[in-house]
Every structure is written in structure tokens, then in C-alpha cells.
Design a protein around this motif. Structure first.
Motif, PDB file in Angstrom:
ATOM      1  N   VAL A  18       0.805  -1.213   0.000  1.00  0.00           N
ATOM      2  CA  VAL A  18       0.000   0.000   0.000  1.00  0.00           C
ATOM      3  C   VAL A  18       0.842   1.269   0.000  1.00  0.00           C
ATOM      4  O   VAL A  18       0.294   2.370   0.087  1.00  0.00           O
ATOM      5  CB  VAL A  18      -0.948   0.021   1.222  1.00  0.00           C
ATOM      6  N   ARG A  19       2.165   1.139  -0.099  1.00  0.00           N
ATOM      7  CA  ARG A  19       2.994   2.328  -0.121  1.00  0.00           C
ATOM      8  C   ARG A  19       2.830   3.074  -1.446  1.00  0.00           C
ATOM      9  O   ARG A  19       2.291   2.536  -2.425  1.00  0.00           O
ATOM     10  CB  ARG A  19       4.458   1.966   0.114  1.00  0.00           C
ATOM     11  N   TYR A  20       3.335   4.304  -1.478  1.00  0.00           N
ATOM     12  CA  TYR A  20       3.137   5.147  -2.660  1.00  0.00           C
ATOM     13  C   TYR A  20       3.678   4.504  -3.939  1.00  0.00           C
ATOM     14  O   TYR A  20       3.155   4.734  -5.038  1.00  0.00           O
ATOM     15  CB  TYR A  20       3.789   6.515  -2.435  1.00  0.00           C
ATOM     16  N   PRO A  42      -4.919  -3.626  10.576  1.00  0.00           N
ATOM     17  CA  PRO A  42      -4.100  -2.778   9.701  1.00  0.00           C
ATOM     18  C   PRO A  42      -4.881  -1.611   9.104  1.00  0.00           C
ATOM     19  O   PRO A  42      -6.081  -1.719   8.826  1.00  0.00           O
ATOM     20  CB  PRO A  42      -3.657  -3.750   8.602  1.00  0.00           C
ATOM     21  N   VAL A  43      -4.174  -0.498   8.915  1.00  0.00           N
ATOM     22  CA  VAL A  43      -4.784   0.662   8.282  1.00  0.00           C
ATOM     23  C   VAL A  43      -3.704   1.433   7.524  1.00  0.00           C
ATOM     24  O   VAL A  43      -2.591   1.603   8.004  1.00  0.00           O
ATOM     25  CB  VAL A  43      -5.478   1.572   9.323  1.00  0.00           C
ATOM     26  N   CYS A  44      -4.038   1.856   6.328  1.00  0.00           N
ATOM     27  CA  CYS A  44      -3.195   2.769   5.571  1.00  0.00           C
ATOM     28  C   CYS A  44      -4.008   4.039   5.357  1.00  0.00           C
ATOM     29  O   CYS A  44      -4.893   4.078   4.484  1.00  0.00           O
ATOM     30  CB  CYS A  44      -2.772   2.179   4.222  1.00  0.00           C
ATOM     31  N   PRO A  45      -3.780   5.071   6.134  1.00  0.00           N
ATOM     32  CA  PRO A  45      -4.605   6.278   6.029  1.00  0.00           C
ATOM     33  C   PRO A  45      -4.530   6.957   4.676  1.00  0.00           C
ATOM     34  O   PRO A  45      -5.514   7.559   4.232  1.00  0.00           O
ATOM     35  CB  PRO A  45      -4.037   7.177   7.140  1.00  0.00           C
ATOM     36  N   GLU A  46      -3.382   6.854   3.989  1.00  0.00           N
ATOM     37  CA  GLU A  46      -3.261   7.516   2.695  1.00  0.00           C
ATOM     38  C   GLU A  46      -4.166   6.853   1.651  1.00  0.00           C
ATOM     39  O   GLU A  46      -4.825   7.530   0.861  1.00  0.00           O
ATOM     40  CB  GLU A  46      -1.799   7.523   2.254  1.00  0.00           C
ATOM     41  N   VAL A  47      -4.206   5.538   1.658  1.00  0.00           N
ATOM     42  CA  VAL A  47      -5.112   4.826   0.752  1.00  0.00           C
ATOM     43  C   VAL A  47      -6.563   5.075   1.165  1.00  0.00           C
ATOM     44  O   VAL A  47      -7.433   5.331   0.321  1.00  0.00           O
ATOM     45  CB  VAL A  47      -4.807   3.317   0.754  1.00  0.00           C
ATOM     46  N   GLY A  50      -8.257   8.193   0.009  1.00  0.00           N
ATOM     47  CA  GLY A  50      -8.497   8.345  -1.421  1.00  0.00           C
ATOM     48  C   GLY A  50      -7.294   8.521  -2.313  1.00  0.00           C
ATOM     49  O   GLY A  50      -7.448   8.805  -3.507  1.00  0.00           O
ATOM     50  N   MET A  51      -6.086   8.335  -1.800  1.00  0.00           N
ATOM     51  CA  MET A  51      -4.899   8.590  -2.624  1.00  0.00           C
ATOM     52  C   MET A  51      -4.615   7.495  -3.647  1.00  0.00           C
ATOM     53  O   MET A  51      -4.026   7.740  -4.686  1.00  0.00           O
ATOM     54  CB  MET A  51      -3.670   8.789  -1.733  1.00  0.00           C
ATOM     55  N   ALA A  81      -8.810  16.123   3.275  1.00  0.00           N
ATOM     56  CA  ALA A  81      -9.300  14.771   2.995  1.00  0.00           C
ATOM     57  C   ALA A  81      -8.845  13.796   4.075  1.00  0.00           C
ATOM     58  O   ALA A  81      -9.619  12.937   4.526  1.00  0.00           O
ATOM     59  CB  ALA A  81      -8.798  14.309   1.629  1.00  0.00           C
ATOM     60  N   MET A  82      -7.588  13.931   4.517  1.00  0.00           N
ATOM     61  CA  MET A  82      -7.076  13.055   5.559  1.00  0.00           C
ATOM     62  C   MET A  82      -7.813  13.274   6.874  1.00  0.00           C
ATOM     63  O   MET A  82      -8.218  12.310   7.549  1.00  0.00           O
ATOM     64  CB  MET A  82      -5.571  13.294   5.753  1.00  0.00           C
TER      65      MET A  82
END
Length: 318
Positions: A18-20, A42-47, A50-51, A81-82
């Protein structure tokens, strides 16, 4: 382990891509034996905000007290958005009753500290004291929650302290599930006394006073005050000196039953531990032997002597 400990964690640390750049940052020191005792959330806040994956890398821009999350190349501002997503997600996180959270070190969204902050007009970082937007909101919403990042958890002492804290938090949640009663709180405090003392003597005494005067206080207020002081106390790392103090206290329970040679063996091991010639597990193992041999029920129930599963080997290096 049926009764797993619920832990929040940055999704990339458990191998999710899930990294950039579409990759992960799997952390073997967190996903090995330790994972057998944890239930990862687990959580990926950037994904999540909406990124997408892959995506433009983002960074913090501005100042420590007023930083924004923006794209490195386009300058797209993801701050609102975050924050909007995190505000809706944190109530869901609260329902999980997590016992801790492991963040991705230095991430502009999930870093719990030492995140680079860049000036508005570009150039080199002006500060390394930033906190990821999502991590900051989690720590503000759950100030008593044990938190660490994957970088700091490479340190054996910090890892041992964090894991000890999440096990205590887990037991605290189980206490709450059984109902807020003085009997339950007294039992919880009694079994944790020596563990608490190994972190901070002042906190140990203050928590004892809270429990001692508990019958005269509002139960909900008492539990909240106890939990707050407990979290503050356990955030202080045990030291060799603190552990020696607790171990000498334990040894005192056997002063009438040990032979002269047995006492001397214990003292020699404590001195070796004091001088960092042997790890903490060595004197603890010997004292556990005497606890079983002489049937010391009070010590047998002390979490200090068995704070977490042996296979984690957290006291093999302390």
C-alpha cells in the motif's frame, strides 16, 4: 493463543502493498513470533482517504504547529481529505478497543514523531519534529493508548516496554469486561504491584493510595484516575537499578527458608545482572524456581515474574 491482543498497525508493516510506490515495508521484528499473540488491525490512512496505489509521494509542509499534507511534485493538498476521513474512522477504531498502535516511522501521515517538515517554497526540511496527520489524531483521541513506531521497536528495551504495556492494557480491558468493582480493581492492582514498581516507585505509591482510598470515591472516576496514572507510570522504562530493587524485594520473601549458599547464589546473580553480565531472565528464572519450590502464592500471581510469553525472549537481552 485464543485471547489475542488487538493492535492497530500501519498496513505496510505487515506486508500489504500500500505504499506510494506499490510496495510494502514488512517488519520481520513485528510479524514473527510476536504476531502469534496479536490480532492486527491494519490501516493505511493515505489509501483510505483516497490517494490510491501507486500514488504521488506526500510530505508535511509548513510548521510543527501548522503542517499540511501535500504532494511532493504537484503540491496537491490532502490535509482536509485526511482529517475528514480520520474523523469518521476514529469512532470505528474506538469500538475495536485496541491495546496499542504501531505506526510507520517517519511517515507524513503515520509517523508518531521526527517527521520531516518542509518549507512552503520547497528546499530542504526546516524541522524534523513533525507528527504524521493521522498518527497525531489517533494519539489525541486515545492519549492512554500505548504507541510506538517500527523504527523505535528495533530497540530491545523499547520493544520490551511496549509489549509489556500492551499486555497490561489487554488485562485492563478484560477487567472492564467483568464490571467495575473494587474487588476487581484490588485484584488487578495486587497482581501488578511489582511490575508497576519496576517502572516507577512514585507511580507505584500513588496507585496504591488510589486503591486504598477507593471505597470513598466514585467508581467510574476511580477507574479513570487509576488507568491514567497506570499508563503514565508504565510509559517510564524499567532500568537495571529499578529491576534490582524489585528483585531484592522478592528475595526478601525467602530469607527464612533459603540456605546460606542459596542466598549467596541469588545475590551473586543479582550482582552479575547489576553489572550487565547476565540478562534479566537469569535472576528471574531462579526466583521463579523458589516461588514454585516454597509455594509463595503472592509472588506466583505477580505479573512481574511472568509478564508475557517466554518465547518472545524480551528479557533475554535486558
Amino acid at each position: 493463543m485464543k485471547d489475542r491482543i488487538k493492535i492497530g498497525i500501519s498496513a505496510c508493516l505487515i506486508g500489504q502493498k500500500v505504499r506510494y510506490d506499490g510496495q510494502h515495508a514488512k517488519a520481520p521484528h513485528l510479524t514473527g513470533v510476536l504476531a502469534d499473540h496479536l490480532e492486527f488491525h491494519p490501516v493505511c490512512p493515505e489509501v483510505a482517504c483516497g490517494m490510491g496505489v501507486p500514488r504521488e509521494a506526500v510530505r508535511l509542509v509548513g510548521t510543527k504547529d501548522n503542517s499540511r499534507l501535500v504532494g511532493r511534485s504537484t503540491g496537491t493538498d490532502w490535509t482536509d481529505a485526511m482529517r475528514e476521513w480520520a474523523s469518521s474512522f476514529l469512532p470505528e477504531l474506538e469500538e475495536q478497543r485496541l491495546c496499542g498502535f504501531i505506526f510507520k516511522a517517519k511517515s507524513p501521515s503515520s509517523g508518531m514523531g521526527h517527521v520531516k517538515i518542509f518549507p512552503e517554497n520547497g528546499g530542504q526540511p526546516v524541522s524534523y519534529a513533525g507528527t504524521g496527520l493521522f498518527a497525531a489524531m489517533v494519539m489525541e483521541r486515545f492519549p492512554l493508548l500505548p504507541v510506538e513506531d517500527d523504527g523505535r521497536l528495533h530497540d530491545v528495551g523499547l520493544r520490551a516496554n511496549f509489549i509489556e504495556r500492551i499486555f497490561v492494557e489487554h488485562r485492563w480491558n478484560r477487567l472492564l469486561d467483568q464490571g467495575r468493582t473494587m474487588k476487581g480493581l484490588i485484584n488487578f492492582h495486587t497482581r501488578h504491584k511489582l511490575l508497576i514498581r519496576s517502572h516507577d516507585v512514585v507511580g507505584y505509591r500513588e496507585l496504591g493510595k488510589l486503591v486504598g482510598a477507593g471505597g470513598q470515591a466514585d467508581t467510574d472516576e476511580l477507574f479513570e484516575n487509576y488507568h491514567q496514572r497506570l499508563a503514565k507510570t508504565l510509559s517510564l522504562k524499567p532500568t537495571v537499578k529499578k529491576n534490582v530493587d524489585v528483585l531484592m524485594h522478592i528475595l526478601g520473601y525467602f530469607k527464612k527458608v533459603l540456605t546460606r549458599d542459596e542466598k549467596q547464589e541469588c545475590l551473586d546473580l543479582l550482582e552479575n545482572y547489576r553489572n550487565e553480565l547476565v540478562p534479566l531472565i537469569v535472576p528471574v528464572t531462579l526466583l521463579n524456581h523458589y516461588v514454585r519450590k516454597y509455594g509463595e502464592d503472592y509472588l506466583r500471581d505477580q505479573y512481574y515474574l511472568n509478564p508475557h510469553p517466554l518465547e518472545l525472549k524480551l528479557r533475554n537481552h535486558a
